[in-house]
Write a protein that holds these residues in place. Structure first.
Motif, PDB file in Angstrom:
ATOM      1  N   VAL A   1       6.775   3.891   1.271  1.00  0.00           N
ATOM      2  CA  VAL A   1       6.966   5.286   1.664  1.00  0.00           C
ATOM      3  C   VAL A   1       7.522   6.029   0.462  1.00  0.00           C
ATOM      4  CG1 VAL A   1       8.234   6.869   3.168  1.00  0.00           C
ATOM      5  CG2 VAL A   1       7.426   4.672   4.069  1.00  0.00           C
ATOM      6  N   ASP A   2       6.791   7.037  -0.004  1.00  0.00           N
ATOM      7  CA  ASP A   2       7.267   7.869  -1.111  1.00  0.00           C
ATOM      8  C   ASP A   2       7.464   9.277  -0.559  1.00  0.00           C
ATOM      9  OD1 ASP A   2       7.385   9.630  -3.331  1.00  0.00           O
ATOM     10  OD2 ASP A   2       6.444   8.112  -4.603  1.00  0.00           O
ATOM     11  N   ALA A   3       8.703   9.750  -0.620  1.00  0.00           N
ATOM     12  CA  ALA A   3       9.035  11.048  -0.024  1.00  0.00           C
ATOM     13  C   ALA A   3       8.114  12.148  -0.542  1.00  0.00           C
ATOM     14  CB  ALA A   3      10.496  11.396  -0.328  1.00  0.00           C
ATOM     15  N   TYR A   4       7.832  12.129  -1.829  1.00  0.00           N
ATOM     16  CA  TYR A   4       6.984  13.162  -2.444  1.00  0.00           C
ATOM     17  C   TYR A   4       5.594  13.187  -1.815  1.00  0.00           C
ATOM     18  CZ  TYR A   4       4.486  15.513  -6.322  1.00  0.00           C
ATOM     19  OH  TYR A   4       3.731  16.340  -7.097  1.00  0.00           O
ATOM     20  N   HIS A   5       5.089  12.012  -1.456  1.00  0.00           N
ATOM     21  CA  HIS A   5       3.713  11.920  -0.983  1.00  0.00           C
ATOM     22  C   HIS A   5       3.554  12.203   0.505  1.00  0.00           C
ATOM     23  CE1 HIS A   5       2.176  10.649  -4.796  1.00  0.00           C
ATOM     24  NE2 HIS A   5       2.895   9.548  -4.826  1.00  0.00           N
ATOM     25  N   VAL A   6       4.578  11.916   1.291  1.00  0.00           N
ATOM     26  CA  VAL A   6       4.372  12.006   2.750  1.00  0.00           C
ATOM     27  C   VAL A   6       5.246  13.045   3.452  1.00  0.00           C
ATOM     28  CG1 VAL A   6       3.599   9.592   2.863  1.00  0.00           C
ATOM     29  CG2 VAL A   6       6.005  10.136   3.343  1.00  0.00           C
TER      30      VAL A   6
ATOM     31  N   ILE B   1       0.853  -1.194   0.000  1.00  0.00           N
ATOM     32  CA  ILE B   1       0.000   0.000   0.000  1.00  0.00           C
ATOM     33  C   ILE B   1       0.887   1.241   0.000  1.00  0.00           C
ATOM     34  CG2 ILE B   1      -1.857   1.213   1.215  1.00  0.00           C
ATOM     35  CD1 ILE B   1      -2.702  -1.617   0.598  1.00  0.00           C
ATOM     36  N   GLU B   2       0.631   2.140  -0.953  1.00  0.00           N
ATOM     37  CA  GLU B   2       1.400   3.389  -1.023  1.00  0.00           C
ATOM     38  C   GLU B   2       0.481   4.574  -0.773  1.00  0.00           C
ATOM     39  OE1 GLU B   2       3.758   3.910  -4.544  1.00  0.00           O
ATOM     40  OE2 GLU B   2       4.319   5.965  -4.031  1.00  0.00           O
ATOM     41  N   PRO B   3       0.676   5.293   0.340  1.00  0.00           N
ATOM     42  CA  PRO B   3      -0.107   6.513   0.520  1.00  0.00           C
ATOM     43  C   PRO B   3       0.318   7.568  -0.482  1.00  0.00           C
ATOM     44  CG  PRO B   3       1.391   6.186   2.407  1.00  0.00           C
ATOM     45  CD  PRO B   3       1.607   5.039   1.460  1.00  0.00           C
TER      46      PRO B   3
ATOM     47  N   PHE C   1      10.971   2.347  -0.632  1.00  0.00           N
ATOM     48  CA  PHE C   1      11.138   3.777  -0.343  1.00  0.00           C
ATOM     49  C   PHE C   1      11.396   4.486  -1.666  1.00  0.00           C
ATOM     50  CE2 PHE C   1      14.132   7.188   1.544  1.00  0.00           C
ATOM     51  CZ  PHE C   1      13.080   8.076   1.734  1.00  0.00           C
ATOM     52  N   HIS C   2      10.442   5.333  -2.071  1.00  0.00           N
ATOM     53  CA  HIS C   2      10.567   6.093  -3.322  1.00  0.00           C
ATOM     54  C   HIS C   2      11.079   7.489  -2.997  1.00  0.00           C
ATOM     55  CE1 HIS C   2       7.171   3.440  -5.241  1.00  0.00           C
ATOM     56  NE2 HIS C   2       8.275   2.763  -4.959  1.00  0.00           N
ATOM     57  N   ILE C   3      12.006   7.947  -3.815  1.00  0.00           N
ATOM     58  CA  ILE C   3      12.586   9.267  -3.548  1.00  0.00           C
ATOM     59  C   ILE C   3      12.509  10.174  -4.776  1.00  0.00           C
ATOM     60  CG2 ILE C   3      14.130   8.544  -1.691  1.00  0.00           C
ATOM     61  CD1 ILE C   3      16.408   8.371  -3.755  1.00  0.00           C
TER      62      ILE C   3
ATOM     63  N   LEU D   1      14.509   6.078  -7.053  1.00  0.00           N
ATOM     64  CA  LEU D   1      14.154   7.364  -7.655  1.00  0.00           C
ATOM     65  C   LEU D   1      12.892   7.194  -8.497  1.00  0.00           C
ATOM     66  CD1 LEU D   1      15.118  10.363  -8.238  1.00  0.00           C
ATOM     67  CD2 LEU D   1      15.968   9.433 -10.400  1.00  0.00           C
ATOM     68  N   GLU D   2      11.903   8.041  -8.226  1.00  0.00           N
ATOM     69  CA  GLU D   2      10.656   7.997  -9.005  1.00  0.00           C
ATOM     70  C   GLU D   2      10.319   9.436  -9.388  1.00  0.00           C
ATOM     71  OE1 GLU D   2       6.805   5.300  -8.359  1.00  0.00           O
ATOM     72  OE2 GLU D   2       6.773   7.114  -7.144  1.00  0.00           O
ATOM     73  N   LEU D   3      10.603   9.756 -10.643  1.00  0.00           N
ATOM     74  CA  LEU D   3      10.605  11.147 -11.066  1.00  0.00           C
ATOM     75  C   LEU D   3       9.545  11.383 -12.149  1.00  0.00           C
ATOM     76  CD1 LEU D   3      12.293  13.595 -10.279  1.00  0.00           C
ATOM     77  CD2 LEU D   3      14.029  12.863 -11.908  1.00  0.00           C
TER      78      LEU D   3
HETATM   79 ZN    ZN Z   1       5.879   6.188  -5.417  1.00  0.00          ZN
END
Ligand code: ZN
Length: 295
Positions: A193-198, A158-160, A218-220, A261-263
């Motif tokens: 955990v995606d830095a952009y989202h949380v 699950i990705e918030p 962990f997405h950054i 990295l998710e850009l």
């Molecule tokens: Zn993501």
């Protein structure tokens, strides 16, 4: 998929290359939705990337079997496969269709060798007026898929998403809410955990400590100021997120996989070459993220 070693990026001047530390993974969407997958995979291989994330749209053009072959040929492993469809709140044929699509995606995820199928909730259902009903339908749908996921050997995670996606594709907006979904579904290490989202979450450090042992990915990336839309993420180290602190907190919470990295960057990075993106990402990552061998 533990990120092995603690090496830093290294320069290979003979080949004009910068080779990534093993802790850096790349979500292949970072090269843009129109980039031929083979070109992205070859660029990652040139720069020593050992893990990549995939989306169903990227895989669709070549097909999962061909993508699996392409990645295996370069010795690259897959992290997550994005993303499970929205589960309608109705019980009619739309729901059966969504579940059938999700089962197909689980199969595809297994074929490409992905560890996870990522679910974000899928967004607001125009047929109903509340996110709460959509939440219930989401949990029921994911629950129905658990036996299929187990049979495929693919975990549902699950990705918030940032709340600005509430009207589109999000349903889970905070780490606590994602953990609640994981609890309801019996998912142990089931949280992305995606830095952009949380990054905006009040008490983020405590929220990350509270999901100890539960982080699957962990997405950054970074938050561009000013942001110009939903596909306007900044390169790591070039926005306002304290990624170094978040990286330490995610490691302290027991996550030992690569940082991915998710850009999504339709006005900037999607227009540049894969090599330029990777060289910048590898350099910035090296400056930002503590290595596992560091004190
Ligand atoms: Zn993501």
């Amino acid at each position: 998929m533990r990120a092995s070693g603690g090496g830093r990026a290294r320069l290979e001047p003979d080949r004009g290359l910068i080779v990534a530390a093993p802790e850096l993974a790349i979500g292949l969407i970072s090269f843009g939705p129109e980039r031929p997958l083979a070109e992205s995979v070859q660029a990652c291989a040139r720069h020593g990337i050992r893990h990549v994330g995939l989306t169903r749209e990227l895989v669709a053009s070549s097909g999962p079997a061909e993508v699996a072959r392409m990645l295996a040929g370069e010795g690259i492993a897959v992290t997550g496969y994005a993303r499970a469809p929205r589960i309608p709140t109705t019980t009619g044929p739309e729901r059966a269709q969504a579940l059938s699509e999700a089962r197909r995606l689980l199969d595809e995820a297994a074929t490409v060798g992905a560890k996870h199928l990522i679910a974000t909730g899928g967004g607001f259902d125009p047929a109903v007026s509340t996110l709460e009903r959509a939440w219930d339908a989401f949990l029921e749908g994911m629950h129905a898929l658990l036996p299929d996921a187990a049979a495929c050997g693919v975990d549902i995670v699950i990705e918030p998403l940032h709340p600005m996606y509430a009207g589109d594709r999000g349903l889970v907006f905070t780490l606590a809410r994602a953990a609640e979904a994981c609890d309801a579904l019996g998912l142990g290490r089931g949280l992305v955990v995606d830095a952009y989202h949380v990054w905006w979450e009040p008490g983020l450090a405590d929220a990350l400590a509270a999901v100890q042992g539960r982080i699957a990915e962990f997405h950054i990336c970074d938050w561009r100021l000013p942001t110009r839309g939903l596909t306007d993420r900044a390169m790591i180290g070039e926005g306002c997120i304290d990624l170094a602190a978040m990286a330490r907190q995610v490691r302290a919470a027991g996550f030992d996989g690569p940082f991915e990295l998710e850009l999504f960057s339709s006005q900037d990075w999607w227009l540049r070459s894969p090599d330029e993106l990777l060289i910048t990402a590898i350099r910035n990552f090296d400056a930002l993220v503590p290595k596992s061998g560091d004190a």
